[in-house]
Enzyme design. Structure first.
Site, PDB file in Angstrom:
ATOM      1  N   ARG A  71       0.861   7.859   5.904  1.00 56.45           N
ATOM      2  CA  ARG A  71      -0.057   7.061   6.728  1.00 56.45           C
ATOM      3  C   ARG A  71      -1.455   7.680   6.735  1.00 56.45           C
ATOM      4  O   ARG A  71      -2.455   6.970   6.763  1.00 56.45           O
ATOM      5  CB  ARG A  71       0.488   6.865   8.149  1.00 56.45           C
ATOM      6  N   SER A  85       0.835  -1.207   0.000  1.00 54.26           N
ATOM      7  CA  SER A  85       0.000   0.000   0.000  1.00 54.26           C
ATOM      8  C   SER A  85       0.868   1.254   0.000  1.00 54.26           C
ATOM      9  O   SER A  85       0.614   2.198  -0.764  1.00 54.26           O
ATOM     10  CB  SER A  85      -0.900   0.024   1.239  1.00 54.26           C
ATOM     11  N   HIS A 129      -2.913   6.569   3.589  1.00 55.33           N
ATOM     12  CA  HIS A 129      -3.183   5.141   3.719  1.00 55.33           C
ATOM     13  C   HIS A 129      -4.485   4.879   4.473  1.00 55.33           C
ATOM     14  O   HIS A 129      -5.243   3.965   4.148  1.00 55.33           O
ATOM     15  CB  HIS A 129      -1.992   4.499   4.454  1.00 55.33           C
TER      16      HIS A 129
END
Lengths: 226, 226
Positions: free
Chosen positions: A40, A17, A43
């Site tokens: 993040r 990812s 994500h």
């Protein structure tokens, strides 16, 4: 099954990812040292706006890491963020996660003062700060007392109250993660936090944010620690 | 304070937020009966993409409300979504919220089978379903057994396993809320759920979603109930 799945081992999903996110960010310049936090957030939301809307105060990552290492605890304004923060990892350094939103005394104080529970829960955090940071036999704060990190993912009223408490000298957070989401005073409350020149902050400018973003920034900091 | 705050009473903030969302949606057509769900997703994310990416199966809102009224429980793939769902409101109808992600037997099963904990936790839900839905003295499901709603906000592997369990006849959910977020098999796993013609579903097509969106769709359904 008509749909074609990509074959990725369970342990490799997160890595893959992040590779995709890095590819799609392309030439986009991120502030050095903040890349893992920005990625993040993307994500956790699949929303590339976080490559543009996150604002980091000077040296905030180093300061935040140092605060966690010193045993700082995290105060958040939602049970969801509390659930999402890696409490085991934080506890390795001595910190814990607090959310006062469901506390009865907070509901009472909010009702009495005509404010939100989020604002009242910041007052409760400030009381805890005073109690832990003051040595009653001395003036001022104990320098060795672990501080507080605020991770605000929902309520702009929490940020407004934090701003007031800091201006009144009743609180000096190690870090404010200012990422409430929404439409009423969210933009403004984040700008108020950006005015606080002596308070390290990570702010998602604009309307976006959320409990998931608040938790994920805490976790990004925790995962950056060696 | 340089910033100008809008004066809104605590109890009015959510109402005012929904007014702003409605204003900004303008002429945008939403599927009748789903407006409150779509708007709550926008409210929880400040992301108007949810006006376009949510896909509702035929009559899903009525079916979901009926399932909750009959005492259906909710199984989710994150502690964050569990924290965010209004458990008190759900309990009024007899349901509760389960998340098996931190269970030791789930971690063991995932390790043994080389799958994710999310997939293993769907197996555990299917076992619970079998145990509660079967009368051992009879063939097939008991018609009066409250069913299960799945609220998947994180793991596409959970959706893939749900798809398999349904195809194998081991599970018939009352509703799948298919809103994992991310980059690896997220898009595909949602398309698989859309292939299931006999399973009511609410799907956030594409990469977006999250625990916050999973919880907020559950809450939107709960708040629609009179």
């Amino acid at each position: 099954m008509k749909t074609e799945l990509e074959q990725v081992l369970p342990a490799e999903i997160e890595k893959r990812s992040f590779e995709i996110i890095t590819e799609e960010l392309g030439e986009k310049k991120l502030l050095p040292g903040t890349e893992l936090i920005v990625k993040r957030c993307i994500h956790t939301s699949a929303d590339f706006d976080y490559a543009d809307n996150l604002v980091f105060s000077d040296g905030v990552v180093e300061k935040a890491v140092q605060a966690i290492r010193s045993g700082a605890s995290i105060v958040t304004d939602t049970q969801m963020a509390k659930a999402g923060i890696n409490k085991k990892k934080l506890a390795e350094y001595g910190g814990q996660v607090y959310c006062f939103m469901s506390d009865e005394d907070v509901a009472e104080a909010a009702g009495k003062n005509g404010t939100t529970r989020a604002a009242a829960s910041m007052d409760k955090a400030a009381e805890m700060y005073r109690a832990s940071a003051h040595d009653p036999s001395e003036e001022g704060m104990r320098k060795d007392s672990p501080g507080l990190i605020f991770a605000i993912g929902n309520a702009p009223t929490a940020l407004v109250r934090l701003y007031e408490l800091i201006q009144e000298g009743k609180l000096q957070p190690e870090l404010i993660i200012a990422v409430p989401v929404g439409f009423v005073n969210v933009v403004q409350s984040k700008e108020m936090i950006l005015e606080l020149k002596d308070t390290p902050s990570i702010v998602a400018r604009g309307r976006k944010g959320g409990s998931n973003i608040a938790a994920c920034i805490c976790n990004a900091l925790l995962y950056m620690m060696k």
